[in-house]
Design a protein around this motif. Structure first.
Motif, PDB file in Angstrom:
ATOM      1  N   LEU A   6      -1.622  17.811 -22.579  1.00  0.00           N
ATOM      2  CA  LEU A   6      -1.352  16.681 -21.678  1.00  0.00           C
ATOM      3  C   LEU A   6      -2.633  16.176 -21.032  1.00  0.00           C
ATOM      4  CD1 LEU A   6       2.001  17.766 -19.984  1.00  0.00           C
ATOM      5  CD2 LEU A   6       1.679  15.917 -21.613  1.00  0.00           C
ATOM      6  N   LYS A   7      -3.536  17.123 -20.733  1.00  0.00           N
ATOM      7  CA  LYS A   7      -4.792  16.717 -20.091  1.00  0.00           C
ATOM      8  C   LYS A   7      -5.635  15.819 -20.997  1.00  0.00           C
ATOM      9  CE  LYS A   7      -5.132  20.533 -16.907  1.00  0.00           C
ATOM     10  NZ  LYS A   7      -5.557  21.928 -16.844  1.00  0.00           N
ATOM     11  N   GLY A   8      -5.337  15.849 -22.281  1.00  0.00           N
ATOM     12  CA  GLY A   8      -6.080  15.002 -23.232  1.00  0.00           C
ATOM     13  C   GLY A   8      -5.665  13.536 -23.147  1.00  0.00           C
ATOM     14  N   ILE A   9      -4.593  13.254 -22.419  1.00  0.00           N
ATOM     15  CA  ILE A   9      -4.130  11.862 -22.329  1.00  0.00           C
ATOM     16  C   ILE A   9      -4.791  11.191 -21.122  1.00  0.00           C
ATOM     17  CG2 ILE A   9      -2.114  10.362 -22.026  1.00  0.00           C
ATOM     18  CD1 ILE A   9      -0.432  12.536 -23.355  1.00  0.00           C
ATOM     19  N   ASP A  10      -5.374  10.058 -21.395  1.00  0.00           N
ATOM     20  CA  ASP A  10      -6.107   9.344 -20.347  1.00  0.00           C
ATOM     21  C   ASP A  10      -5.172   8.943 -19.197  1.00  0.00           C
ATOM     22  OD1 ASP A  10      -8.621   8.641 -19.735  1.00  0.00           O
ATOM     23  OD2 ASP A  10      -8.402   6.534 -20.381  1.00  0.00           O
ATOM     24  N   GLY A  11      -5.588   9.223 -17.962  1.00  0.00           N
ATOM     25  CA  GLY A  11      -4.827   8.775 -16.801  1.00  0.00           C
ATOM     26  C   GLY A  11      -3.584   9.606 -16.513  1.00  0.00           C
ATOM     27  N   LEU A  12      -3.505  10.804 -17.102  1.00  0.00           N
ATOM     28  CA  LEU A  12      -2.320  11.642 -16.864  1.00  0.00           C
ATOM     29  C   LEU A  12      -2.637  12.768 -15.867  1.00  0.00           C
ATOM     30  CD1 LEU A  12       0.320  12.758 -19.408  1.00  0.00           C
ATOM     31  CD2 LEU A  12      -0.646  14.450 -17.852  1.00  0.00           C
ATOM     32  N   THR A  13      -1.780  12.922 -14.866  1.00  0.00           N
ATOM     33  CA  THR A  13      -1.943  14.011 -13.889  1.00  0.00           C
ATOM     34  C   THR A  13      -0.763  14.974 -14.008  1.00  0.00           C
ATOM     35  OG1 THR A  13      -2.855  12.386 -12.365  1.00  0.00           O
ATOM     36  CG2 THR A  13      -2.200  14.492 -11.399  1.00  0.00           C
ATOM     37  N   VAL A  14      -1.084  16.251 -14.199  1.00  0.00           N
ATOM     38  CA  VAL A  14      -0.023  17.274 -14.190  1.00  0.00           C
ATOM     39  C   VAL A  14      -0.019  17.909 -12.810  1.00  0.00           C
ATOM     40  CG1 VAL A  14       0.890  19.376 -15.247  1.00  0.00           C
ATOM     41  CG2 VAL A  14      -0.454  17.802 -16.628  1.00  0.00           C
ATOM     42  N   PHE A  74       4.526  15.425 -14.436  1.00  0.00           N
ATOM     43  CA  PHE A  74       3.279  14.661 -14.545  1.00  0.00           C
ATOM     44  C   PHE A  74       3.542  13.183 -14.322  1.00  0.00           C
ATOM     45  CE2 PHE A  74       5.204  14.983 -18.736  1.00  0.00           C
ATOM     46  CZ  PHE A  74       5.153  13.689 -19.211  1.00  0.00           C
ATOM     47  N   ASN A  75       2.476  12.443 -14.141  1.00  0.00           N
ATOM     48  CA  ASN A  75       2.553  10.987 -14.079  1.00  0.00           C
ATOM     49  C   ASN A  75       1.433  10.370 -14.898  1.00  0.00           C
ATOM     50  OD1 ASN A  75       4.663   9.564 -12.742  1.00  0.00           O
ATOM     51  ND2 ASN A  75       4.111  10.644 -10.863  1.00  0.00           N
ATOM     52  N   LEU A  76       1.731   9.221 -15.467  1.00  0.00           N
ATOM     53  CA  LEU A  76       0.709   8.423 -16.148  1.00  0.00           C
ATOM     54  C   LEU A  76       0.311   7.320 -15.182  1.00  0.00           C
ATOM     55  CD1 LEU A  76       2.648   8.169 -19.496  1.00  0.00           C
ATOM     56  CD2 LEU A  76       0.330   9.095 -19.323  1.00  0.00           C
ATOM     57  N   LYS A  77      -0.974   7.026 -15.166  1.00  0.00           N
ATOM     58  CA  LYS A  77      -1.482   6.069 -14.181  1.00  0.00           C
ATOM     59  C   LYS A  77      -0.749   4.726 -14.240  1.00  0.00           C
ATOM     60  CE  LYS A  77      -6.112   6.067 -12.391  1.00  0.00           C
ATOM     61  NZ  LYS A  77      -7.462   6.304 -12.891  1.00  0.00           N
ATOM     62  N   LYS A  78      -0.525   4.214 -15.444  1.00  0.00           N
ATOM     63  CA  LYS A  78      -0.028   2.834 -15.536  1.00  0.00           C
ATOM     64  C   LYS A  78       1.400   2.720 -16.068  1.00  0.00           C
ATOM     65  CE  LYS A  78      -4.561   0.820 -15.782  1.00  0.00           C
ATOM     66  NZ  LYS A  78      -5.663   0.594 -16.693  1.00  0.00           N
ATOM     67  N   VAL A  79       2.090   3.842 -16.162  1.00  0.00           N
ATOM     68  CA  VAL A  79       3.452   3.779 -16.713  1.00  0.00           C
ATOM     69  C   VAL A  79       4.421   4.433 -15.731  1.00  0.00           C
ATOM     70  CG1 VAL A  79       4.884   4.231 -18.739  1.00  0.00           C
ATOM     71  CG2 VAL A  79       2.396   4.117 -18.996  1.00  0.00           C
ATOM     72  N   HIS A  80       5.471   3.702 -15.373  1.00  0.00           N
ATOM     73  CA  HIS A  80       6.477   4.289 -14.481  1.00  0.00           C
ATOM     74  C   HIS A  80       7.221   5.401 -15.233  1.00  0.00           C
ATOM     75  CE1 HIS A  80      10.077   4.769 -12.040  1.00  0.00           C
ATOM     76  NE2 HIS A  80       9.366   4.230 -11.048  1.00  0.00           N
ATOM     77  N   PRO A  81       7.564   6.488 -14.547  1.00  0.00           N
ATOM     78  CA  PRO A  81       8.245   7.597 -15.233  1.00  0.00           C
ATOM     79  C   PRO A  81       9.491   7.165 -16.015  1.00  0.00           C
ATOM     80  CG  PRO A  81       7.625   8.279 -13.030  1.00  0.00           C
ATOM     81  CD  PRO A  81       7.246   6.829 -13.143  1.00  0.00           C
ATOM     82  N   HIS A  82      10.294   6.243 -15.463  1.00  0.00           N
ATOM     83  CA  HIS A  82      11.504   5.821 -16.183  1.00  0.00           C
ATOM     84  C   HIS A  82      11.134   5.078 -17.473  1.00  0.00           C
ATOM     85  CE1 HIS A  82      13.835   7.363 -13.046  1.00  0.00           C
ATOM     86  NE2 HIS A  82      13.880   6.313 -12.236  1.00  0.00           N
ATOM     87  N   ASP A  83      10.065   4.274 -17.416  1.00  0.00           N
ATOM     88  CA  ASP A  83       9.617   3.570 -18.630  1.00  0.00           C
ATOM     89  C   ASP A  83       9.132   4.577 -19.668  1.00  0.00           C
ATOM     90  OD1 ASP A  83      10.166   1.054 -17.619  1.00  0.00           O
ATOM     91  OD2 ASP A  83       8.204   0.843 -16.672  1.00  0.00           O
ATOM     92  N   ALA A  84       8.372   5.557 -19.205  1.00  0.00           N
ATOM     93  CA  ALA A  84       7.865   6.584 -20.135  1.00  0.00           C
ATOM     94  C   ALA A  84       9.044   7.302 -20.801  1.00  0.00           C
ATOM     95  CB  ALA A  84       6.988   7.576 -19.375  1.00  0.00           C
ATOM     96  N   ALA A  85      10.039   7.692 -19.988  1.00  0.00           N
ATOM     97  CA  ALA A  85      11.181   8.440 -20.531  1.00  0.00           C
ATOM     98  C   ALA A  85      11.937   7.602 -21.563  1.00  0.00           C
ATOM     99  CB  ALA A  85      12.113   8.856 -19.397  1.00  0.00           C
ATOM    100  N   GLN A  86      12.007   6.305 -21.312  1.00  0.00           N
ATOM    101  CA  GLN A  86      12.731   5.440 -22.241  1.00  0.00           C
ATOM    102  C   GLN A  86      11.998   5.306 -23.573  1.00  0.00           C
ATOM    103  OE1 GLN A  86      13.722   1.843 -20.167  1.00  0.00           O
ATOM    104  NE2 GLN A  86      15.850   2.485 -20.106  1.00  0.00           N
ATOM    105  N   VAL A  87      10.679   5.177 -23.502  1.00  0.00           N
ATOM    106  CA  VAL A  87       9.900   5.098 -24.746  1.00  0.00           C
ATOM    107  C   VAL A  87      10.030   6.422 -25.512  1.00  0.00           C
ATOM    108  CG1 VAL A  87       7.583   4.832 -25.725  1.00  0.00           C
ATOM    109  CG2 VAL A  87       8.283   3.388 -23.805  1.00  0.00           C
TER     110      VAL A  87
END
Ligand SMILES: Cc1ncc(COP(=O)(O)O)c(C=O)c1O
Length: 409
Positions: free
Chosen positions: A317-325, A340-353
């Motif tokens: 996960l740490k290999g992904i840019d902008g990701l905080t665990v 974790f969170n991605l800097k530019k993606v809302h968690p619900h959007d990430a889960a849907q993708v």
């Protein structure tokens, strides 16, 4: 022996494809999948002896009663408890905490007395205490956690005092993954106030770690069957017998009584005085089968597998840019709960993708709003690992997250 390929084959759900793709299940912190052994035990009950317990003097009822009580014995042994009468069947960990809050709290908490919990709790270990202190004019305090996700043990020393009646703490956080040093914590609480009672929320511990209540030295421990390969609707409260014996029943009616007169009732001894009405017989038997399955795997092997996979997950996960665990960064000190969170993606959007690739994760506050408030985030993604997960599952998680990043940036 822990044979990952064989373990995976024990879970028939993995035979299923959705839109032609395999299932990557990373939500075991919410609920685990069920192995054939558990499904067969449930099927066996419903097919061969699906009758009520205790009441029937016929073979089928005697069989059901024996299996129900055998499940209690298996669960007692699994959590290192020498006396199965200390194991009470409830619906889930939440009901377990509520049982203690009502059956113990109602008669033991007084005005101005204190209950201490922590900021890293699931709502199940916060809300029942809020309601109890409101009713009793008591005080509720919370031990903080630090920036790395560890419980602040200095704060613990400050919050526990001679007025503390109960300390209620999670063994493992369902967001941070932190495994709290519960033996040490119990010793600290006992040193400051030997009279204080200690409840451990082990909903995330019993499925993943070897838990031994007789060694731990707590007073109550609760957990849910559905988070440890068992059915939904069945959970456990373990309590020290002398405490259970001194507690008032939690619900009233059939099965929990010895004698009923029109003007009074004599209750049974624990655990039956806390199991009013027809219980979830199939659930208890199914949980017994789940415990058999975990016992055969060996909890040390379960833990070892999760440490290895958590290490791999953290690294990937740490290999992904902008990701905080969130939570401790050492796999040895945490469970396989990766929030974790991605800097530019809302968690619900990430889960849907991720869902487009059948990667099942959680997004939201995971019933731990105070944890998110403390982290200054409204929500997080949570990928959680269990015995059937593989490095390939984590690789797929990373690929699908990268896809989400591409879409939203
Ligand atoms: C730490 C913890 N405690 C309590 C619970 C509540 O479990 P249940 O919903 O099975 O009662 C959960 C569920 O996620 C949990 O993770």
């Amino acid at each position: 022996m822990f044979d990952l390929k064989k373990v995976k084959k024990d879970f028939p759900i993995f035979d299923r494809l959705i839109n032609g793709k395999r299932i990557v299940y990373l939500d075991s912190t919410a609920s685990t999948l069920k192995p054939r052994k558990v499904i067969s035990a449930l099927n066996d009950y419903y097919t061969r002896y699906s009758v009520n317990i205790f009441r029937g003097l016929y073979t089928l009822s005697e069989e059901a009663t024996a299996e129900y009580e055998k499940a209690r014995q298996k669960i007692a042994r699994f959590i290192g408890c020498g006396n199965p009468k200390e194991v009470i069947f409830v619906r889930n960990a939440t009901e377990g905490v509520n049982l203690v809050a009502q059956a113990w709290g109602e008669i033991n908490i007084g005005k101005g007395e204190e209950i201490v919990s922590t900021v890293m709790e699931h709502h199940a270990n916060i809300v029942p205490w809020q309601e109890l202190v409101k009713k009793k004019g008591a005080v509720l305090k919370f031990v903080d956690f630090d920036n790395e996700g560890y419980l602040d043990l200095n704060d613990l020393e400050k919050k526990i005092n001679r007025k503390t009646k109960l300390f209620a703490v999670t063994y493992m956080s369902n967001v941070l993954g932190t495994i709290n040093p519960v033996s040490r914590i119990i010793k600290t609480v006992r040193r400051i106030n030997p009279q204080a009672k200690i409840l451990i929320d082990a909903a995330q511990a019993v499925p993943h770690l070897k838990v031994d209540v007789d060694n731990l030295g707590c007073d109550f421990l609760v957990f849910s069957g559905h988070k440890m390969l068992g059915p939904t609707g069945i959970g456990v409260v373990w309590g020290k017998y002398e405490l259970l014996d001194g507690m008032f029943p939690y619900q009233f009616g059939g099965d929990m009584i010895k004698e009923v007169y029109l003007d009074k009732t004599v209750y049974k001894e624990p655990p039956h005085k806390f199991e009013a009405g027809t219980p979830h017989i199939a659930g208890a038997i199914g949980l017994g089968a789940a415990v058999d399955y975990l016992f055969e795997l060996g909890m040390d092997n379960v833990r070892l597998h999760e440490i290895k996979l958590t290490e791999y997950g953290l690294r990937s996960l740490k290999g992904i840019d902008g990701l905080t665990v969130y939570g401790p960064q050492k796999a040895q000190e945490r469970g396989g709960v990766l929030a974790f969170n991605l800097k530019k993606v809302h968690p619900h959007d990430a889960a849907q993708v991720l869902n487009e690739d059948n990667v099942c994760i959680r997004s939201g506050h995971h019933c731990a709003m105070p944890v998110h408030t403390k982290l200054h985030i409204p929500a997080s993604c949570r990928a959680s690992l269990y015995i059937y997960n593989t490095e390939e599952d984590i690789d797929q998680l990373v690929l699908s997250l990268q896809k989400a990043v591409k879409i939203f940036t």
